[in-house]
Design an enzyme around this catalytic site. Structure first.
Site, mmCIF file in Angstrom:
data_model
loop_
_atom_site.group_PDB
_atom_site.id
_atom_site.type_symbol
_atom_site.label_atom_id
_atom_site.label_comp_id
_atom_site.label_asym_id
_atom_site.label_seq_id
_atom_site.Cartn_x
_atom_site.Cartn_y
_atom_site.Cartn_z
ATOM 1 N N GLY A 547 0.813 -1.206 0.000
ATOM 2 C CA GLY A 547 0.000 0.000 0.000
ATOM 3 C C GLY A 547 0.837 1.242 0.000
ATOM 4 N N SER A 550 0.458 7.714 4.188
ATOM 5 C CA SER A 550 0.495 9.160 4.018
ATOM 6 C C SER A 550 1.886 9.652 3.667
ATOM 7 C CB SER A 550 0.065 9.851 5.306
ATOM 8 O OG SER A 550 -1.196 9.410 5.708
ATOM 9 N N PHE A 551 2.898 8.868 3.976
ATOM 10 C CA PHE A 551 4.247 9.372 3.813
ATOM 11 C C PHE A 551 5.107 8.568 2.857
ATOM 12 C CE2 PHE A 551 2.566 10.934 7.713
ATOM 13 C CZ PHE A 551 2.908 12.276 7.674
ATOM 14 N N VAL A 554 4.436 1.260 1.423
ATOM 15 C CA VAL A 554 4.451 0.331 2.546
ATOM 16 C C VAL A 554 4.682 -1.076 1.995
ATOM 17 C CG1 VAL A 554 3.177 -0.467 4.559
ATOM 18 C CG2 VAL A 554 2.709 1.801 3.634
ATOM 19 N N LYS A 568 7.351 0.870 6.400
ATOM 20 C CA LYS A 568 7.011 2.137 5.749
ATOM 21 C C LYS A 568 8.256 2.903 5.431
ATOM 22 C CE LYS A 568 2.620 2.953 7.452
ATOM 23 N NZ LYS A 568 1.631 3.626 8.227
ATOM 24 N N ASP A 665 -4.524 13.338 9.275
ATOM 25 C CA ASP A 665 -4.848 12.622 8.042
ATOM 26 C C ASP A 665 -5.728 11.414 8.349
ATOM 27 O OD1 ASP A 665 -4.913 12.224 5.351
ATOM 28 O OD2 ASP A 665 -2.906 11.325 5.198
#
Ligand SMILES: *[C@@H]1O[C@H](CO)[C@@H](O)[C@H](O)[C@H]1NC(C)=O
Ligand SMILES: *[C@@H]1O[C@H](CO)[C@@H](O)[C@H](O)[C@H]1NC(C)=O
Ligand SMILES: *[C@@H]1O[C@H](CO)[C@@H](O)[C@H](O)[C@H]1NC(C)=O
Ligand SMILES: *[C@@H]1O[C@H](CO)[C@@H](O)[C@H](O)[C@H]1NC(C)=O
Ligand SMILES: *[C@@H]1O[C@H](CO)[C@@H](O)[C@H](O)[C@H]1NC(C)=O
Ligand SMILES: *[C@@H]1O[C@H](CO)[C@@H](O)[C@H](O)[C@H]1NC(C)=O
Ligand SMILES: CC(=O)N[C@H]1CO[C@H](CO)[C@@H](O)[C@@H]1O
Length: 862
Positions: A547, A550-551, A554, A568, A665
Site C-alpha cells: 500500500g 500518508s508518507f 508500505v 514504511k 490525516d
C-alpha cells in the site's frame, strides 16, 4: 517515688535519649572536626564527607560563640546546585532543619540571597538582612525514598552558604496530614507561651529536637498586639502530653492567661497567605477553685464553624495537667495573623494558651521521572570516578546537571544527554547481563562483558565513540510527549506505556547499550533499531508492496522471529530533519493504545528513513467499504465497532498525551484492521504534535481531499476538531458505503458532506444508507450515527463535538443495535419468531462470541 524507681526513670530516659540520638543527623557545615555540643549533648559531624564543593569560611561573630556557627560553607554563585544527601527511611516522617548565620558584618558585597530546595521542591528563599541573626528553616516531610537531597542554588546576590543541617526522625504518626503525599509542611511559627526565658526550648527537653521559640523573644512584627491583662504562669507538675504531637513537657508547663478575659497576638507568617496546618496546645496548669470555670472561644481568625466552639481545657483533656490539642488540618491564613481567644460570658477565668504551631503546606514538586533517573544512574556507573558522573541531587531540579537537558514537564523527563570525553570503561555491572539488561559493546575495547545480546531488548542507549574523544549524544525518551494521565491512574498510565523511558540511537553505532526488563518493566515493547540489512531481508528486498501510506510506500515483511511487519519508507526525507526524525520515532514509540498501530522499530541508514509497524492482517477500512469482491461485506454492527475502535484511538491521541497529538490525516485507508477485525489507527504522529513550539515546521496543509477540514484549509489553524471533521467523513462513508469525493455519486454536490447534509436535513436518512445494510439495521442506531456525523462535519470547529462525545454516540448506537440484533439472532437461531426475546441470556453470549474475523459475519438469516 523511691530511689529505685527514680533511677529506673532516669535510666529509661537515658536509653530513650540515646536511641533517639543515634538517629539524629547533625551536620556542621564548614566544620572542621566532629564534636559533641556540651549544652545539648548532640554529636555534630563535619560536612566534609557530604560535599566536596564550596569553601569553608570563618565567621566573625558566631552566635553565642556556639561551635556550629564558628564556620560556614560558601558555594560558588554559579548556575549549578550544591547538594547534601541524607539517608532516610522511606515513608518515615522527619523534621529537616537548615540554619544560616552569615556573621560577616564587614562584607563589602551585599548579603546573600539564594534558594533552598528539598529534592525538587523549593523550600525557601534565604535572604540575609542581619548578618548576626541565625536564620532557621524547618520543614516536616514524609520521606518518599531512602534519601533526600538538600540543595542550595540560584543566588541572586552574593553566594549561597549554609551553617548547619539537621535531620530529626519523628515518631508514630506525629505531624501526619491528609495531604502528605503531595505537600510538605514548612514550619512558619512554633511558639512556647509563658516561657521562663528568651531561650528557645529544644533537645534534650524536646526528645524530637523541635525548636520552640520563646514568646519573650520578640522580633519585629512577631507576637505584638498583646492584650492587656496577659499574665505568665508556670508549674513544675508533670504534664501528660501523650496525644498526637508530643510537645515537650517543659513547653506545656508554662502558659499565658488573659486575666481580663482576652488573649490576643499578631504575628507575620513568612511565605503566607497560604493553606496551613495549625495546632494549639492547651493544658490546665492553674489550680482552679471548685466552682471556677475556664471556658473560651477563638474569635480570630474567622474560621466558619469554628469560632463558636467552646474550649474547656479540663473537660476536653479529661483532667488538669493534661494536654488538649485541637488543630486545623487545613486553614487558610494571611501573611499577618491576628488571633484572639475570648472567655465566654459564664466563665470565671480568662483564656489560657501554652503553645501554638503553624506550618505552611508546600506542594511537592515531583522529582525527575524515576525510570529516567535509573537510566542515568546506570550510565554514571559505567564511568565511576569521572568528573561528569560526579553529580548531585535530582538530575533536573532545581538546576539540571550540566550534561543533561530536561523537559519542563511534571515530572521532568530527560530529553538529552551530552557526555563529552567520557570514559565508559570497565566491567559491565552484573545487572547488565542477567538477561534483564543486555549490553552491546562493539568497538569499545575498554568494556568487558560476559553474556549475549538480546534482540528483544527494549531500551537502547547509544553512543558513538571517536578515536580520541568520546562524544555521546543520547536521546532519552521523548521530551515532547508525556502522558498526562492523572496521578491516581498511574497503573493505567503504565499500561499505556506512554511514559516509558527509552533511549534511541541516531544511526548505527560502534557502541550501544540495550536494556529492559525488571528495572524498567514499563519499557516493554519499545521500538528498537533495526538495521537496513535486516529490513531488506525481512521484506525480501522490498518485493511485496502492500500500500501507500500518508508518507510513502508500505511493504510487507517477516522478521527473523516470524513476526509479520509493515515496513514504511518515508518518502519525503528532506522535510524531516535528522533530529526531527529521531524525535518523532521517540514520540511514536511512546504512544501505546490498543486502537493505534504499534511501532516496532525504525531504521535510518543510507538516507533511508524507515518505520516498522505491526502488520495488520485485514487491511484497511477503505478496502472493506470501497473494495471489490468479497471484502465488501461489513454489516452495520461490525462497522459500528470499527468506528468505536478508531474513535477511541483518536480520542487517546487528543486527550491521552500531553501535548495532544493531532492526526491530520484521518481517513478510511488509515484505519487498519487486525486479525480479529479490531480497528487501529495508523500514520499518526508523523504529522507533528499539537505543540505550538513546533509551528515553525513547514505547515503545508496536509490531509486528503474529501477529508480535509475546510476551516483548517482556510486559516491553517490546526486543532483536534480537524480530526473530528475527517472522522465525520469516515462515519458518513460507513453509513453510505460511498466514497468521500465523487462526481458520479454526488454530481454538483461533489462531496459526501454536502450530499449527506442536505438529505439528513430533510429527515431522509434512509437515502444515504448503504443499500447493503437494508433490512439489517435499526433506524434509531442509524440516526444516532448520522446525527453525530453531521455535527462532526460542521463548518466551524467549535460546533463539532469532541472525540469523547463521538465515542459515546457510537457506543449508544451499538447498544441500540445490539438490542435489535439480539432479538433477531434469537429468532433466527432458535427458529422461533420471538420478537421480544431480548432478555434471553443465551443471546448475548451468541452475539459477543460471534466471530467476525473472516471479514464477513452476516447474520445467518439474511
Ligand atoms: C566525623 O564523623 C563521620 C561520621 O561518623 C566520619 O565519617 C568522619 O570521618 C568524621 N570526621 C572526622 C574529622 O573525624
Ligand atoms: C518512639 O516510638 C517508640 C515505639 O512506639 C517508643 O518506644 C519511643 O519511646 C518513642 N520515642 C520517643 C522519643 O517518644
Ligand atoms: C486546603 O483547602 C483548600 C480550600 O478548600 C484547598 O484548595 C486545598 O487543596 C486544601 N489542601 C491544601 C493542602 O492546601
Ligand atoms: C463557689 O461555691 C461556694 C459554695 O460551694 C459559694 O459559696 C460561692 O459563692 C461560689 N463562688 C462563686 C464565685 O460562684
Ligand atoms: C476521664 O478521667 C477519669 C478519671 O481521671 C477516668 O475515670 C475516665 O475514664 C476518663 N474518661 C475518658 C473518656 O478518658
Ligand atoms: C575532549 O577533550 C579534549 C582534550 O582534553 C578537548 O580538547 C575537547 O575540547 C574535548 N571535547 C569536548 C566535546 O569537550
Ligand atoms: C508555680 C511555679 O512553678 N512557679 C514558678 C514560675 O517561674 C518562676 C520563675 O522561674 C518561679 O520563681 C516560680 O516558682
Amino acid at each position: 517515688m523511691d530511689l529505685f524507681s527514680y533511677f529506673l526513670v532516669i535510666f529509661l530516659q537515658l536509653t530513650l535519649v540515646s536511641c533517639q540520638l543515634k538517629e539524629f543527623v547533625s551536620i556542621d557545615c564548614g566544620g572542621i572536626s566532629n564534636y559533641t555540643d556540651p549544652s545539648t549533648g548532640l554529636a555534630w559531624i563535619s560536612d566534609t564527607g557530604f560535599t566536596t564543593h564550596g569553601k569553608v569560611v570563618k565567621v566573625d561573630t558566631p552566635k553565642d560563640n556556639m561551635l556550629q556557627y564558628q564556620r560556614r560553607r560558601d558555594f560558588p554563585a554559579d548556575r549549578k546546585k550544591y547538594c547534601y544527601t541524607l539517608q532516610t527511611t522511606a515513608r518515615r516522617r522527619y523534621l529537616v532543619r537548615a540554619t544560616f548565620q552569615y556573621g560577616d558584618s564587614n562584607s563589602e558585597d551585599s548579603y546573600p540571597k539564594f534558594q533552598l530546595y528539598l529534592d525538587s521542591t523549593m523550600w525557601s528563599t534565604i535572604t540575609v538582612l542581619d548578618s548576626s541573626r541565625v536564620y532557621v528553616e524547618e520543614i516536616i516531610i514524609r520521606a518518599t525514598s531512602t534519601s533526600i537531597h538538600l540543595c542550595l542554588c540560584c543566588a541572586t546576590t552574593s553566594s549561597p552558604f549554609i551553617s548547619t543541617l539537621e535531620l530529626r526522625p519523628l515518631n508514630l504518626s506525629m505531624y501526619a496530614t491528609d495531604y502528605e503525599d503531595d505537600f510538605f509542611l514548612k514550619v512558619a511559627a512554633r511558639v512556647n507561651f509563658g516561657a521562663l526565658s528568651k531561650d528557645a526550648i529544644r533537645y534534650p527537653d524536646d526528645p524530637y529536637d523541635r525548636i520552640w521559640d520563646s514568646d519573650l523573644d520578640r522580633r519585629q512584627n512577631y507576637l505584638v498586639g498583646v492584650a492587656p491583662g496577659t499574665e505568665r504562669i508556670n508549674t513544675s507538675k508533670n504534664i501528660d502530653i501523650r496525644t498526637h504531637e508530643f510537645p515537650p513537657v517543659k513547653v506545656m508547663q508554662t502558659a499565658v492567661v488573659g486575666t481580663r478575659g482576652q488573649l490576643s497576638y499578631r504575628l507575620n507568617l513568612e511565605g503566607f497567605p497560604a493553606n496551613a496546618r495549625a495546632y494549639a496546645y492547651f493544658a490546665e496548669i492553674e489550680d482552679l477553685g471548685k466552682n471556677d470555670t475556664r471556658k473560651f472561644t477563638m474569635q480570630q481568625p474567622r474560621v466558619p464553624g469554628y469560632n463558636n466552639i467552646i474550649v474547656n481545657i479540663i473537660e476536653n483533656a479529661n483532667g488538669s495537667n493534661t494536654l488538649y490539642e485541637p488543630s486545623y488540618m487545613n486553614i487558610s491564613l494571611d501573611f499577618v495573623l491576628s488571633f484572639s481567644l475570648v472567655k465566654t460570658l459564664d466563665s470565671t477565668r480568662g483564656p489560657l494558651l501554652n503553645a501554638i504551631e503553624i506550618s505552611k503546606y508546600v506542594q511537592i514538586v515531583p522529582k525527575t521521572e524515576s525510570k529516567d533517573a535509573i537510566t542515568l544512574d546506570i550510565l554514571r556507573s559505567l564511568s565511576p570516578g569521572s568528573d561528569w558522573a560526579h553529580v548531585e541531587g535530582d538530575p533536573c531540579n532545581p538546576a539540571p546537571w550540566e550534561w543533561v537537558i530536561c523537559s519542563s514537564s511534571t515530572p521532568p523527563r530527560i530529553t538529552k544527554l551530552y557526555v563529552q570525553n567520557n570514559s565508559l570503561s570497565g566491567e559491565i555491572p552484573p545487572t547488565f547481563h542477567t538477561g534483564k539488561i543486555v549490553f552491546k559493546y562493539d568497538g569499545n575495547s575498554q568494556l568487558v562483558q560476559r553474556g549475549h545480546h538480546n534482540r528483544n531488548s527494549k531500551l537502547i542507549i547509544w553512543a558513538s565513540i571517536g578515536a580520541v574523544s568520546v562524544f555521546a549524544v543520547l536521546l532519552l525518551g521523548s521530551l515532547l510527549l508525556l502522558c498526562n494521565a492523572p496521578r491516581k491512574s498511574y497503573q493505567e498510565k503504565s499500561n499505556n506505556r506512554c511514559n516509558s523511558a527509552h533511549v534511541i540511537s541516531k544511526r548505527s553505532s560502534s557502541y550501544s547499550l540495550f536494556h529492559g526488563g525488571s528495572l524498567m518493566d514499563e519499557a516493554l515493547d519499545m521500538a528498537y533499531y533495526i538495521t537496513l540489512s535486516d529490513i531488506e531481508e525481512a521484506t525480501q528486498n522490498f518485493s511485496k508492496k502492500i500500500g501507500k501510506g500518508s508518507f510513502g510506500p508500505v511493504y510487507y515483511g517477516k522478521m527473523k522471529d516470524g513476526k509479520e511487519v509493515a515496513v514504511k519508507i518515508l518518502a519525503d526525507a528532506s522535510s524531516h530533519g535528522n533530529h526531527q526524525f529521531v524525535n518523532e520515532v521517540a514520540l511514536l514509540s511512546r504512544i501505546h493504545h490498543r486502537n493505534l498501530v504499534p511501532l516496532i522499530g525504525y531504521c535510518e541508514e543510507a538516507h533511508q528513513r524507515i518505520l516498522v509497524y505491526e502488520y495488520m492482517h485485514n487491511g484497511s477500512l477503505q478496502d472493506h467499504i470501497h473494495g471489490s469482491g468479497n471484502q465488501k461485506c461489513l454489516d452495520w454492527l461490525s462497522r459500528l465497532s470499527i468506528a468505536e475502535d478508531a474513535a477511541k484511538g483518536l480520542e487517546y491521541l487528543h486527550t491521552g498525551c500531553n501535548p495532544s497529538i493531532i492526526h491530520r490525516d484521518v481517513k478510511t485507508s488509515n484505519i487498519l484492521l487486525d486479525i480479529n477485525m479490531r480497528a487501529k489507527v495508523s500514520d499518526f504522529g508523523l504529522s507533528r504534535q499539537a505543540d505550538e513550539n513546533l509551528t515553525h515546521v513547514s505547515s503545508v496543509a496536509c490531509g486528503t481531499v474529501g477529508y480535509l477540514d475546510p476551516e483548517y484549509y482556510a486559516n491553517q489553524q490546526l486543532t483536534e476538531k480537524s480530526d473530528v471533521y475527517s472522522f465525520g467523513v469516515v462515519l458518513l462513508e460507513l453509513i453510505s458505503g460511498r466514497k468521500p469525493v465523487s462526481i458520479e455519486d454526488y454530481g454538483t454536490e461533489w462531496n459526501i458532506v454536502h450530499w449527506a447534509r442536505s438529505l439528513i436535513r430533510k429527515g431522509d436518512v434512509m437515502s444515504i444508507m448503504d443499500p447493503l445494510l437494508a433490512g439489517n439495521i435499526k433506524i434509531e442506531s442509524l440516526w444516532r450515527i448520522a446525527e453525530v456525523a453531521i455535527l462532526s462535519v460542521e463548518p466551524h470547529g467549535a460546533c463539532r463535538p469532541r472525540m469523547q462525545e463521538v465515542v459515546l454516540a457510537i457506543q449508544d448506537a451499538i447498544k441500540i443495535e445490539k438490542e435489535n440484533q439480539r432479538t433477531y439472532k434469537v429468532c433466527s437461531s432458535s427458529g422461533t419468531m420471538w420478537f421480544s426475546g431480548k432478555s434471553l441470556p443465551s443471546c448475548s453470549l451468541d452475539i459477543d462470541s460471534s466471530d467476525i474475523s473472516n471479514g464477513c459475519a452476516l447474520p445467518s438469516a439474511r
